[in-house]
Scaffold this active site. Structure first.
Site, short mmCIF file in Angstrom:
data_model
loop_
_atom_site.label_atom_id
_atom_site.label_comp_id
_atom_site.label_asym_id
_atom_site.label_seq_id
_atom_site.Cartn_x
_atom_site.Cartn_y
_atom_site.Cartn_z
N HIS A 261 86.75 -51.54 109.11
CA HIS A 261 85.33 -51.17 109.08
C HIS A 261 84.57 -52.11 110.00
O HIS A 261 84.89 -53.29 110.08
CB HIS A 261 84.80 -51.29 107.65
N ASP A 315 87.26 -44.21 102.74
CA ASP A 315 88.04 -43.00 102.93
C ASP A 315 89.47 -43.10 102.42
O ASP A 315 90.18 -42.10 102.36
CB ASP A 315 88.07 -42.62 104.42
#
Ligand code: CMC
Length: 378
Positions: A261, A315
Site C-alpha cells: 500500500h 483486498d
C-alpha cells in the site's frame, strides 16, 4: 512560480485539505471523522457511517431514521435505465456497466443546482439508493433474468443481497456484508477519490463525479485487486504451492495482489477486521481451503517483504468473505463501489465548499521548434 520536484504518482503531495478521514500508515490506524474504523465496524451501520462522512457528524435518532427512510424509498431505478442496461453485452465487466449506468442517471436529473442543500441531499440519496440496485440488476440481466424489485422491508445490506440472489439473506451474512461496506466506504486521497475531486472541481453534476470515480476504481492496482486475489489463490491451489508461487513472482519482479500500500507500512487495519469476518463466516457456513492458502501466503510474504513494509491490504481478505457469500468474483469491485460512493460524495461536498478547479502543471520533456513535415515526405 514555485518549481516543485516531480513525484511520480504524486507520492506525498497533498491534493486537498480534508477532514473526512485519516490514515496513520505506520501505526495501521484508519479514522472516519476521527472515529476508528474498528469501533464503527462494531457499533455503526453503513448508512449511519455514510451520513457521518457526508455531513460530518453522527446523526441523531430522528436524522438517521429520516435518512434511512429516504434511501429505502429511492431504491427503484427508472425502467429506461433498466432497458438501457438490458442492451449491455452480458460479457461486459460489471464495473463498466456500473460506470455507464451511473453516468446515465445524469440524463434524468440534469438540473444542476450545486448551491442548494436540497439538491445535494437528493443527489446523495439517489446515488446511495440506486447504485446497489443497478449492480444487482446487471447481474440478473446478464444471466437472462429480469431484475427483482427492491424490498422496502429489508435494510440496505440485506436488500442488496436479496436483489442479487433473489432470496432473503442469512442475517449473519447480511450483518457481515454491512460491515464490509463500512470498511470500504472511505480512504483519504486514493486514486478514485482524487478522480472524483478533480471531476467535482469542474462543477459538473454528481453523476459524472461518481462515474469517473467508478472508472478509476476498476483498475487492478486499485479496487480491481480483490478479484485478482481470488484468481491468484485459485491458481496456487494448495498450501504447498504458496512458497514457490511467491518466489516465482518475486523473481519476475511481479506484484503480489492484495499486498502493499502507498500509505500503510504495516497490515492494513481493514484487512484485520475482514479476516475476522471471514473466520465468522467459515465458522457458520463451513471452512474454505483458500483461507489456508491465504494464511500461508501472508506468512511467506511477511518473511520476504516485511522489510519493505509490504503486508496484506484491504483486498486480500475481502474476496474470501464475498466468495463465502456466493458472490461472483467480478462483482467484488462493484461492491467496493457501492460502499465507496459515500466517500466520493463526502469529497464532492467538501470540494464544492471550497472549490478551485484542479489544474496542476507538468514538466515538458518534449521537443521544440520542429518543422511540420508534409505527409509524402514522412
Ligand atoms: N508485491 C511485491 N512487491 C511489492 C508489492 C507487491 N504487492 N507492492 C509493492 N512492492 C514493492 C515494489 O516492487 C517496490 O519495490 P522496489 O522498491 O524494490 O522496487 C516497493 O515495494 C514499492 O512499490 P511501489 O509499486 O512503488 O508502491 P506504490 O505505492 O506505487 O504502489 C500499490 C502501491 C498498492 C499499487 C502496490 O503495492 C501494488 O501494486 N499492490 C498490488 C495491487 C493491490 O493489492 N492493490 C490494492 C491496493 S489497496 C486498495 C486500493 O487502494 O484500492
Amino acid at each position: 512560480m514555485m518549481v516543485c520536484e516531480y513525484k511520480p504518482g504524486l507520492e506525498g503531495i497533498p491534493a486537498a485539505q480534508s477532514s473526512i478521514s485519516h490514515v496513520d500508515g505506520q501505526k495501521g490506524i484508519l479514522e472516519y471523522r476521527g472515529i476508528r474504523i474498528e469501533e464503527l465496524a462494531e457499533k455503526s451501520s453503513f448508512l449511519e457511517t455514510a451520513y457521518l462522512l457526508i455531513w460530518g457528524e453522527l446523526p441523531n435518532k430522528e436524522e438517521l431514521e429520516a435518512f434511512e427512510h429516504e434511501v429505502r424509498y429511492h431504491r427503484r431505478i427508472k425502467y429506461r435505465i433498466r432497458d438501457m442496461m438490458k442492451c449491455f453485452p452480458e460479457s461486459g465487466h460489471p464495473m463498466d456497466a456500473l460506470q455507464a449506468s451511473a453516468a446515465a442517471l445524469g440524463l434524468f436529473y440534469s438540473l444542476r443546482d450545486l448551491h442548494n442543500p436540497a439538491y445535494i441531499r437528493d443527489s446523495v440519496v439517489r446515488l446511495l439508493a440506486t447504485i446497489p440496485t443497478m449492480v444487482a440488476a446487471f447481474q440478473l440481466m446478464r444471466k437472462g433474468n429480469d431484475p427483482v424489485r427492491p424490498r422496502d422491508d429489508l435494510d440496505y445490506a440485506a436488500n442488496f443481497l436479496y436483489m442479487l440472489n433473489e432470496k432473503e439473506p442469512d442475517p449473519l451474512a447480511a450483518k457481515i456484508f454491512d460491515i464490509c461496506l463500512i470498511l470500504h466506504v472511505e480512504h483519504t486521497m486514493n486514486a478514485s477519490t482524487f478522480s472524483a475531486r478533480v471531476t467535482a472541481s469542474t462543477l459538473t453534476d454528481p453523476y459524472a463525479v461518481v462515474a469517473s470515480a467508478v472508472g478509476t476504481l476498476g483498475g487492478p492496482l486499485h479496487g480491481g485487486a480483490n478479484e485478482e486475489v481470488i484468481q491468484m489463490l485459485e491458481e496456487i491451489g494448495t498450501v504447498e504451492n504458496v512458497r514457490p508461487y511467491v518466489d516465482n513472482l518475486l523473481q519476475r519482479k511481479a506484484k503480489i495482489m492484495g499486498f502493499g500500500h502507498r500509505v500503510y507500512k504495516v497490515k492494513d487495519p481493514r484487512a484485520t477486521v475482514l479476516q475476522n469476518l471471514a473466520e465468522q463466516l467459515f465458522a457458520k457456513f463451513g471452512h474454505d481451503k483458500y483461507y489456508d492458502i491465504a494464511l500461508e501466503m501472508e506468512q511467506v510474504v511477511a518473511e520476504k517483504l516485511s522489510g519493505k513494509g509490504i503486508y496484506p491490504n484491504v483486498d486480500f481478505y475481502s474476496g474470501l468473505v464475498y466468495r463465502k457469500m456466493g458472490i461472483p468474483t467480478d462483482l467484488f469491485t462493484p461492491i467496493f463501489a457501492i460502499a465507496r460512493v459515500a466517500g466520493w460524495l463526502a469529497h464532492w461536498k467538501e470540494q464544492l465548499a471550497e472549490n478551485r478547479i484542479f489544474r496542476p502543471t507538468q514538466i515538458y520533456n518534449g521537443k521544440h521548434e520542429i518543422t511540420y513535415l508534409p505527409i509524402d515526405q514522412r
